[in-house]
Design a protein around this motif. Sequence first.
Motif, PDB file in Angstrom:
ATOM      1  N   GLN A 270       0.838  -1.209   0.000  1.00 12.18           N
ATOM      2  CA  GLN A 270       0.000   0.000   0.000  1.00 12.18           C
ATOM      3  C   GLN A 270       0.866   1.249   0.000  1.00 12.18           C
ATOM      4  O   GLN A 270       0.510   2.264  -0.576  1.00 12.18           O
ATOM      5  CB  GLN A 270      -1.021  -0.006   1.150  1.00 12.18           C
ATOM      6  CG  GLN A 270      -0.490   0.133   2.553  1.00 12.18           C
ATOM      7  CD  GLN A 270      -0.151   1.552   2.979  1.00 12.18           C
ATOM      8  OE1 GLN A 270      -0.624   2.527   2.416  1.00 12.18           O
ATOM      9  NE2 GLN A 270       0.706   1.658   3.986  1.00 12.18           N
ATOM     10  N   HIS A 271       2.028   1.179   0.645  1.00  8.29           N
ATOM     11  CA  HIS A 271       2.936   2.332   0.660  1.00  8.29           C
ATOM     12  C   HIS A 271       3.463   2.617  -0.753  1.00  8.29           C
ATOM     13  O   HIS A 271       3.558   3.766  -1.165  1.00  8.29           O
ATOM     14  CB  HIS A 271       4.101   2.084   1.628  1.00  8.29           C
ATOM     15  CG  HIS A 271       5.037   3.245   1.714  1.00  8.29           C
ATOM     16  ND1 HIS A 271       4.747   4.369   2.447  1.00  8.29           N
ATOM     17  CD2 HIS A 271       6.238   3.455   1.133  1.00  8.29           C
ATOM     18  CE1 HIS A 271       5.745   5.231   2.307  1.00  8.29           C
ATOM     19  NE2 HIS A 271       6.661   4.697   1.521  1.00  8.29           N
TER      20      HIS A 271
ATOM     21  N   GLY B 190       0.673   4.330  -2.820  1.00  5.06           N
ATOM     22  CA  GLY B 190       0.235   5.671  -2.466  1.00  5.06           C
ATOM     23  C   GLY B 190      -1.243   5.640  -2.095  1.00  5.06           C
ATOM     24  O   GLY B 190      -1.808   4.573  -1.846  1.00  5.06           O
ATOM     25  N   ASP B 191      -1.869   6.801  -2.075  1.00  2.00           N
ATOM     26  CA  ASP B 191      -3.253   6.904  -1.624  1.00  2.00           C
ATOM     27  C   ASP B 191      -4.204   6.158  -2.563  1.00  2.00           C
ATOM     28  O   ASP B 191      -4.340   6.522  -3.741  1.00  2.00           O
ATOM     29  CB  ASP B 191      -3.690   8.366  -1.531  1.00  2.00           C
ATOM     30  CG  ASP B 191      -2.919   9.120  -0.453  1.00  2.00           C
ATOM     31  OD1 ASP B 191      -2.419   8.471   0.481  1.00  2.00           O
ATOM     32  OD2 ASP B 191      -2.806  10.361  -0.565  1.00  2.00           O
TER      33      ASP B 191
ATOM     34  N   VAL C  78      -7.581   5.203  -4.230  1.00  2.00           N
ATOM     35  CA  VAL C  78      -8.794   5.975  -4.505  1.00  2.00           C
ATOM     36  C   VAL C  78      -9.954   5.112  -5.007  1.00  2.00           C
ATOM     37  O   VAL C  78     -11.097   5.548  -5.016  1.00  2.00           O
ATOM     38  CB  VAL C  78      -8.518   7.118  -5.518  1.00  2.00           C
ATOM     39  CG1 VAL C  78      -7.578   8.146  -4.909  1.00  2.00           C
ATOM     40  CG2 VAL C  78      -7.949   6.583  -6.826  1.00  2.00           C
TER      41      VAL C  78
ATOM     42  N   SER D   3      -4.668   3.951  -7.383  1.00  2.00           N
ATOM     43  CA  SER D   3      -4.190   4.953  -6.435  1.00  2.00           C
ATOM     44  C   SER D   3      -3.834   6.209  -7.204  1.00  2.00           C
ATOM     45  O   SER D   3      -3.927   6.239  -8.437  1.00  2.00           O
ATOM     46  CB  SER D   3      -2.953   4.425  -5.695  1.00  2.00           C
ATOM     47  OG  SER D   3      -1.839   4.415  -6.568  1.00  2.00           O
TER      48      SER D   3
ATOM     49  N   SER E  84      -9.617   4.042   0.955  1.00  2.00           N
ATOM     50  CA  SER E  84      -8.407   4.384   1.719  1.00  2.00           C
ATOM     51  C   SER E  84      -8.162   3.421   2.877  1.00  2.00           C
ATOM     52  O   SER E  84      -7.089   3.445   3.489  1.00  2.00           O
ATOM     53  CB  SER E  84      -8.480   5.822   2.237  1.00  2.00           C
ATOM     54  OG  SER E  84      -9.453   5.927   3.267  1.00  2.00           O
TER      55      SER E  84
ATOM     56  N   ASN F  73      -4.967   1.712   2.774  1.00  2.00           N
ATOM     57  CA  ASN F  73      -3.819   2.447   3.295  1.00  2.00           C
ATOM     58  C   ASN F  73      -3.825   2.516   4.815  1.00  2.00           C
ATOM     59  O   ASN F  73      -2.789   2.312   5.461  1.00  2.00           O
ATOM     60  CB  ASN F  73      -3.806   3.892   2.774  1.00  2.00           C
ATOM     61  CG  ASN F  73      -3.700   3.984   1.274  1.00  2.00           C
ATOM     62  OD1 ASN F  73      -4.618   4.458   0.634  1.00  2.00           O
ATOM     63  ND2 ASN F  73      -2.600   3.536   0.700  1.00  2.00           N
TER      64      ASN F  73
END
Length: 138
Positions: free
Chosen positions: A37-38, A41-42, A44, A66, A93, A96
């Motif tokens: 997940q890192h 990124g975010d 969506v 993302s 999200s 994340n």
Amino acid sequence: MAAEDFKVVDGLYYTKEHLWVKVDGDDATIGVTDYGQHQLGDVVYVELPEVGSEVEAGDKIASVESVKAAIDIYSPLTGKILSINEDLKEDPSLVNVDPYGDGWIAEIQMSDPNELEDLMTADDYRAYIQEVESEEEV
């Protein structure tokens, strides 16, 4: 970030595609690892599989989009989709925020538990992300 900065949960299985698998009897829950997940990124949007569908190990079961990338999620196991995380439709999200908890993607009823032998242990996965991180620094 260094490889040791990422959470890896003992007792789970892992794939080189940065998925985790939690086994409970013949059922397996699948999600994206903290490292995965890192890297994304975010998140969506998450496209989820259909409950009741039969999947083979290696079949696409979901897509995650993302701000940085879109990836396909391939099932690490053969079986039947028992349930999906409906919460991700409203709040993608969660992948994340809580990758090993509320951010799970799908639950599969395994048809061949021997496939777990092809997955990594937590220690193997820690070593793998360390290797990946050191290759990226070059």
